[in-house]
Scaffold this motif. Sequence first.
Motif, PDB file in Angstrom:
ATOM      1  N   VAL A  28     -35.516  85.092 146.321  1.00 53.07           N
ATOM      2  CA  VAL A  28     -34.428  85.065 145.333  1.00 53.07           C
ATOM      3  C   VAL A  28     -34.903  85.682 144.020  1.00 53.07           C
ATOM      4  CG1 VAL A  28     -32.927  83.563 143.954  1.00 53.07           C
ATOM      5  CG2 VAL A  28     -33.220  83.122 146.402  1.00 53.07           C
ATOM      6  N   GLN A  29     -36.140  85.385 143.619  1.00 51.23           N
ATOM      7  CA  GLN A  29     -36.675  85.940 142.376  1.00 51.23           C
ATOM      8  C   GLN A  29     -36.820  87.453 142.455  1.00 51.23           C
ATOM      9  OE1 GLN A  29     -37.182  84.298 139.414  1.00 51.23           O
ATOM     10  NE2 GLN A  29     -37.365  86.400 138.715  1.00 51.23           N
ATOM     11  N   LEU A  30     -37.260  87.957 143.609  1.00 52.31           N
ATOM     12  CA  LEU A  30     -37.391  89.406 143.783  1.00 52.31           C
ATOM     13  C   LEU A  30     -36.039  90.104 143.649  1.00 52.31           C
ATOM     14  CD1 LEU A  30     -39.911  89.497 146.756  1.00 52.31           C
ATOM     15  CD2 LEU A  30     -40.329  90.352 144.442  1.00 52.31           C
ATOM     16  N   VAL A  31     -35.005  89.502 144.234  1.00 52.21           N
ATOM     17  CA  VAL A  31     -33.661  90.072 144.107  1.00 52.21           C
ATOM     18  C   VAL A  31     -33.203  89.975 142.650  1.00 52.21           C
ATOM     19  CG1 VAL A  31     -31.246  89.884 144.815  1.00 52.21           C
ATOM     20  CG2 VAL A  31     -33.071  89.588 146.517  1.00 52.21           C
ATOM     21  N   ALA A  32     -33.449  88.832 142.029  1.00 52.53           N
ATOM     22  CA  ALA A  32     -33.041  88.643 140.633  1.00 52.53           C
ATOM     23  C   ALA A  32     -33.679  89.686 139.721  1.00 52.53           C
ATOM     24  CB  ALA A  32     -33.401  87.232 140.170  1.00 52.53           C
ATOM     25  N   ASP A  33     -34.918  90.039 140.022  1.00 49.33           N
ATOM     26  CA  ASP A  33     -35.622  91.032 139.197  1.00 49.33           C
ATOM     27  C   ASP A  33     -34.978  92.411 139.259  1.00 49.33           C
ATOM     28  OD1 ASP A  33     -37.399  89.102 138.380  1.00 49.33           O
ATOM     29  OD2 ASP A  33     -39.006  89.734 139.742  1.00 49.33           O
ATOM     30  N   MET A  34     -34.149  92.642 140.266  1.00 49.31           N
ATOM     31  CA  MET A  34     -33.470  93.940 140.409  1.00 49.31           C
ATOM     32  C   MET A  34     -32.148  93.989 139.641  1.00 49.31           C
ATOM     33  SD  MET A  34     -34.022  94.625 144.477  1.00 49.31           S
ATOM     34  CE  MET A  34     -33.270  96.262 144.387  1.00 49.31           C
ATOM     35  N   LEU A  35     -31.698  92.856 139.144  1.00 44.85           N
ATOM     36  CA  LEU A  35     -30.375  92.782 138.524  1.00 44.85           C
ATOM     37  C   LEU A  35     -30.421  93.111 137.044  1.00 44.85           C
ATOM     38  CD1 LEU A  35     -29.206  89.485 140.240  1.00 44.85           C
ATOM     39  CD2 LEU A  35     -28.754  91.834 140.959  1.00 44.85           C
ATOM     40  N   TYR A  36     -29.355  93.725 136.548  1.00 44.71           N
ATOM     41  CA  TYR A  36     -29.275  94.057 135.128  1.00 44.71           C
ATOM     42  C   TYR A  36     -27.966  93.582 134.500  1.00 44.71           C
ATOM     43  CZ  TYR A  36     -26.790  97.996 137.234  1.00 44.71           C
ATOM     44  OH  TYR A  36     -25.941  98.760 137.981  1.00 44.71           O
ATOM     45  N   ARG A  37     -26.976  93.187 135.310  1.00 46.47           N
ATOM     46  CA  ARG A  37     -25.709  92.676 134.762  1.00 46.47           C
ATOM     47  C   ARG A  37     -25.534  91.189 135.061  1.00 46.47           C
ATOM     48  NH1 ARG A  37     -22.032  97.333 137.279  1.00 46.47           N
ATOM     49  NH2 ARG A  37     -22.684  99.033 135.947  1.00 46.47           N
ATOM     50  N   THR A  38     -25.874  90.787 136.252  1.00 45.87           N
ATOM     51  CA  THR A  38     -25.665  89.411 136.703  1.00 45.87           C
ATOM     52  C   THR A  38     -26.679  88.479 136.058  1.00 45.87           C
ATOM     53  OG1 THR A  38     -24.903  90.262 138.828  1.00 45.87           O
ATOM     54  CG2 THR A  38     -25.560  87.956 138.776  1.00 45.87           C
ATOM     55  N   ASP A  39     -26.242  87.277 135.716  1.00 41.80           N
ATOM     56  CA  ASP A  39     -27.134  86.245 135.192  1.00 41.80           C
ATOM     57  C   ASP A  39     -28.120  85.860 136.288  1.00 41.80           C
ATOM     58  OD1 ASP A  39     -28.365  84.085 133.956  1.00 41.80           O
ATOM     59  OD2 ASP A  39     -26.686  82.727 134.333  1.00 41.80           O
ATOM     60  N   ARG A  40     -29.366  86.174 136.087  1.00 44.14           N
ATOM     61  CA  ARG A  40     -30.400  85.943 137.098  1.00 44.14           C
ATOM     62  C   ARG A  40     -30.547  84.468 137.445  1.00 44.14           C
ATOM     63  NH1 ARG A  40     -35.062  90.178 135.179  1.00 44.14           N
ATOM     64  NH2 ARG A  40     -33.700  91.980 135.131  1.00 44.14           N
ATOM     65  N   GLU A  41     -30.311  83.616 136.475  1.00 38.23           N
ATOM     66  CA  GLU A  41     -30.457  82.173 136.702  1.00 38.23           C
ATOM     67  C   GLU A  41     -29.394  81.631 137.656  1.00 38.23           C
ATOM     68  OE1 GLU A  41     -33.077  80.420 135.468  1.00 38.23           O
ATOM     69  OE2 GLU A  41     -33.757  82.364 134.726  1.00 38.23           O
TER      70      GLU A  41
END
Length: 103
Positions: free
Chosen positions: A29-42
């Motif tokens: 989940v963290q690896l995917v979150a690191d790819m995001l720039y618009r969505t709230d990673r949390e």
Amino acid sequence: EYTNDELGVTVRLDEMDVYSMGGAKNRFVQLVADMLYRTDRESLNLETLYKSLEEWNYLFEVSLAMMLEEEYQVEVTPEDFDCTRTLGELFHRVCEPSLADKN
């Protein structure tokens, strides 16, 4: 069953799987979150419908596939994305088998 004689510890494999897979899922989940720039990673978790993310498009799909292939040494196919909806389903289909092979 895994035994470490130096530490005098014996752990059943199913117990190790619970801990290692839990950590592996969080890392995924963290690896995917690191790819995001618009969505709230949390807000990301295993239940996230990843195709609903603001960033989701063909380029993001290709980038995600490349990251998973590099990180987990797996082959990701378009079918993997076609038949999964959540991050947890994607992890289970693509990443979990490669982690199980390492144990």
